[in-house]
Design an enzyme around this catalytic site. Structure first.
Site: not given
Length: 239
Positions: A191, A207
């Site tokens: 992301h 993440c």
């Protein structure tokens, strides 16, 4: 022998006094002589690069203004660049080299587009192979229950509460790529992020994060249902 005349005594006294005074002055000079300070070394800021200036300039996307990235303050190795492919994977594959903080998108002809990434706690939780099963423009952020347990103030952004609205301050940034394995969500994400300072570092949560400019670029390049390989150990390039 006649004693020395008074004038001679005065001359001797004056000569001795001047010698003593000169010695005192010499000591004082040695003590008080200023020492030149070491020249201060200022960090060298690299010159502006027209290509990088354009690549990381501010832009508008779906009504959101994405600020420019001060790329000259970043380690150059983490800026987006095309490199010889070190992965040995098939074209179209995404490879995450977690220890070195790199993400590669393998291309035809033996090259790969390389992006610098930041790795969060969740980024160390999964390795192996999967598929980019879902892609999202300006996603809503819905922190998992484990994160809310650590940070109860995030409850307002829970799944039950609809998550955080898309926007420049949203932790998922401008794009998100969701990794599935065997048809199930791994909860592992690629992301965007507004925090350019976190690229190349291990950060508190999340993440795998890229600069918003880079996740937009990756999003446009990566094929649908692309294969992804995540390495948590040092990646050995294929020979």
């Amino acid at each position: 022998m006649q004693p020395p005349s008074p004038p001679l005594r005065r001359r001797a006294f004056l000569a001795g006094s001047l010698s003593s005074l000169a010695a005192l002055c010499a000591c004082a000079s040695n003590i008080q002589q200023p020492v030149s300070p070491e020249p201060q070394r200022l960090p060298i800021t690299p010159a502006a690069d027209p290509v990088l200036e354009a690549r990381y300039a501010a832009f508008e996307d779906d009504g959101h203004i994405v600020p420019a990235v001060p790329y000259r303050q970043m380690d150059p190795k983490y800026l987006r660049q095309r490199v010889p492919d070190p992965t040995g994977e098939a074209p179209g594959t995404i490879v995450v080299d977690t220890p070195n903080r790199f993400l590669y998108l393998v291309e035809e002809g033996g090259t790969a587009m390389r992006y610098g990434v930041g790795i969060g706690r969740e980024g160390f939780a999964w390795q192996g192979q999967g598929t980019i099963h879902w892609r999202q423009h300006w996603p809503r952020w819905k922190p998992p229950a484990e994160m809310i347990a650590r940070q109860p103030e995030l409850e307002i952004y829970s799944v039950a509460n609809g998550g955080m609205a898309p926007g420049i301050d949203n932790p998922l940034g401008a794009r998100a790529l969701y990794i599935f394995k065997d048809g199930k969500d791994t909860l592992y994400r690629l992301h965007g992020s507004p925090e350019w300072q976190s690229i190349g570092k291990s950060v508190s949560s999340g993440c795998v994060r890229l600069i918003n400019h880079d996740i937009v670029d990756l999003y446009e390049r990566v094929p649908y249902h692309a294969r992804i390989v995540v390495h948590q150990d040092e990646m050995i390039a294929a020979i």
